[in-house]
Design a protein around this motif. Structure first.
Motif, short mmCIF file in Angstrom:
data_model
loop_
_atom_site.label_atom_id
_atom_site.label_comp_id
_atom_site.label_asym_id
_atom_site.label_seq_id
_atom_site.Cartn_x
_atom_site.Cartn_y
_atom_site.Cartn_z
N MET A 1 42.37 44.08 51.31
CA MET A 1 43.11 42.86 50.96
C MET A 1 42.44 42.10 49.81
O MET A 1 43.10 41.60 48.91
CB MET A 1 43.23 41.96 52.19
CG MET A 1 44.19 42.48 53.25
SD MET A 1 44.25 41.42 54.70
CE MET A 1 44.95 39.94 53.98
N LEU A 2 41.10 42.04 49.85
CA LEU A 2 40.38 41.36 48.78
C LEU A 2 40.57 42.07 47.44
O LEU A 2 40.73 41.43 46.40
CB LEU A 2 38.88 41.28 49.12
CG LEU A 2 38.47 40.21 50.12
CD1 LEU A 2 37.01 40.36 50.49
CD2 LEU A 2 38.75 38.82 49.58
N ILE A 3 40.56 43.39 47.48
CA ILE A 3 40.78 44.17 46.25
C ILE A 3 42.15 43.85 45.68
O ILE A 3 42.32 43.62 44.48
CB ILE A 3 40.64 45.68 46.53
CG1 ILE A 3 39.17 46.02 46.83
CG2 ILE A 3 41.12 46.50 45.34
CD1 ILE A 3 38.95 47.45 47.27
N VAL A 4 43.16 43.80 46.53
CA VAL A 4 44.52 43.51 46.08
C VAL A 4 44.62 42.09 45.54
O VAL A 4 45.23 41.85 44.49
CB VAL A 4 45.53 43.72 47.23
CG1 VAL A 4 46.91 43.23 46.81
CG2 VAL A 4 45.59 45.19 47.62
N VAL A 5 43.99 41.13 46.22
CA VAL A 5 44.04 39.73 45.77
C VAL A 5 43.41 39.58 44.40
O VAL A 5 43.97 38.94 43.50
CB VAL A 5 43.33 38.82 46.80
CG1 VAL A 5 43.12 37.42 46.22
CG2 VAL A 5 44.15 38.72 48.08
N VAL A 6 42.22 40.16 44.22
CA VAL A 6 41.55 40.08 42.92
C VAL A 6 42.38 40.78 41.85
O VAL A 6 42.49 40.31 40.72
CB VAL A 6 40.13 40.69 43.01
CG1 VAL A 6 39.47 40.70 41.63
CG2 VAL A 6 39.27 39.92 43.98
N GLY A 7 42.99 41.91 42.22
CA GLY A 7 43.84 42.62 41.28
C GLY A 7 45.05 41.81 40.86
O GLY A 7 45.42 41.81 39.67
N VAL A 8 45.67 41.12 41.79
CA VAL A 8 46.83 40.28 41.46
C VAL A 8 46.42 39.15 40.52
O VAL A 8 47.13 38.84 39.56
CB VAL A 8 47.45 39.71 42.75
CG1 VAL A 8 48.48 38.63 42.41
CG2 VAL A 8 48.10 40.82 43.57
N PHE A 9 45.27 38.55 40.79
CA PHE A 9 44.79 37.49 39.89
C PHE A 9 44.54 38.03 38.49
O PHE A 9 44.82 37.35 37.49
CB PHE A 9 43.51 36.86 40.44
CG PHE A 9 43.75 35.73 41.39
CD1 PHE A 9 44.19 34.50 40.92
CD2 PHE A 9 43.56 35.89 42.74
CE1 PHE A 9 44.44 33.45 41.79
CE2 PHE A 9 43.81 34.85 43.63
CZ PHE A 9 44.25 33.62 43.14
N ALA A 10 44.03 39.25 38.39
CA ALA A 10 43.79 39.85 37.08
C ALA A 10 45.10 40.06 36.33
O ALA A 10 45.19 39.83 35.12
CB ALA A 10 43.06 41.19 37.24
#
Length: 350
Positions: free
Chosen positions: A1-10
């Motif tokens: 989930m953290l990977i996806v969240v950081v990816g969305v922010f990017a």
């Protein structure tokens, strides 16, 4: 989930600007593919950089139109999915906490963020496809049913072909397959024959794809000096890719080149993890990460008796870029940074 969240922010926070560097080549080549099916720019055919990234961008341009935003958004998406697959690979070799820490630490690095949200290079698509290849190779070998073996074998073959079309560094993956079969032969010849038969279609298709690309008619030379846009081996012969006028390298120049590239890689890796560079004059600071990677890699080879694809791929990829005669850039290390961090952790483990 953290990977996806950081990816969305990017994706949301990518640079709002036009192309400002040499990476505009990939976008212009993609537009050329769309307009007339010609791979190159301004009528000049491209025979050094594989067409994979330009093909991906061409598909995106046909849907969303030509823009820098489309390109960098694609880079961040590939980066995010690459880390999701890398996490799955690492968690099978280390604790979940270790695997997640490596991925989040790197993904949240300003250096990763700046390259993914500002520039367009094959690094992130290549990162994703090679991670998929490594994961699918494991699933392919461990498949208990014929249907699963066919599915994962197809995924592996497609990932290898896609990786070759994105970056020729994938030759390290083909070499790793050969090395795994050879290592297995030393331990169990019957198992080696089984692995050879399983990997042979993948290996042959990879050689075919690479061979077709290598045998294209080379582009006309823009200057009489050797090097770029020649093939990799022609460039390696140079004393300096950035200064081809210095001529051909001698055997005595190779150790210095490898040493320089190791120092730069250590600095890039430290920047990724620590968020700042290191003082190269402090030899211990530079040598320790390299030493830990070497110990961790050697331990992995010893523990698996050299029968894991991921270990030989890492070694082959590193060999290619340690001999690289051009200035070492972060984009060359980004696709294998999670593996490098894993080997550091393994080398530091008491």
């Amino acid at each position: 989930m953290l990977i996806v969240v950081v990816g969305v922010f990017a994706v949301l926070l990518h640079q709002r600007a036009d192309f400002g560097g040499e990476d505009v080549f990939y976008a212009d080549a993609a537009q050329s593919l769309l307009d007339g099916g010609f791979y190159g720019v301004s009528g000049h055919p491209e025979t050094t950089q594989p067409p994979g990234l330009a093909g991906i961008l061409a598909a995106l341009f046909s849907i969303f139109g030509y823009s820098h935003a489309v390109c960098v958004s694609a880079m961040t998406v590939f980066e995010t999915f690459g880390f999701l697959v890398a996490y799955e690979i690492l968690r099978r070799r280390a604790l979940r906490l270790v695997a997640s820490t490596i991925c989040i630490l790197l993904l949240s690095s300003p250096l990763y963020f700046s390259w993914a949200t500002r520039m367009v290079y094959p690094s992130f698509p290549y990162f994703f496809t090679t991670m998929v290849a490594l994961l699918s190779a494991e699933e392919y070998e461990n498949a208990a049913t014929t249907s699963r073996r066919i599915i994962w074998g197809t995924v592996l073959t497609a990932a290898v072909a896609a990786s070759l079309l994105i970056a020729t560094g994938t030759i390290a993956l083909l070499g790793a397959i050969a090395a795994v079969v050879a290592s297995t032969w030393l331990v169990d010849q019957r198992l080696a024959r089984t692995r050879l038969l399983r990997f042979l279609p993948v290996l042959l298709l990879g050689i075919l794809v690479q061979g077709l690309w290598m045998h294209r008619k080379p582009a006309p030379m823009e200057w009489p000096l050797p090097g770029y846009p020649g093939p990799y081996l022609e460039q390696v012969k140079l004393k300096s890719g950035n200064h081809p006028e210095l001529g051909i390298a001698k055997w005595s120049d190779i150790p210095a080149r490898v040493n320089t590239n190791l120092l730069v890689e250590s600095e890039i890796l430290a920047h990724l993890v620590l968020r700042h560079g290191i003082n190269r004059r402090k030899v211990a600071v530079v040598v320790i990460p390299v030493l830990l990677i070497a110990i961790g890699w050697a331990y992995s080879i010893w523990k698996s008796r050299g029968m894991r694809l991921i270990d030989w791929y890492f070694a082959g990829y590193e060999l290619i870029y340690l001999l690289w005669p051009w200035t070492m850039e972060p984009r060359f290390l980004l696709p294998i940074a999670p593996l490098a961090c894993f080997y550091i952790g393994r080398g530091a483990k008491p």
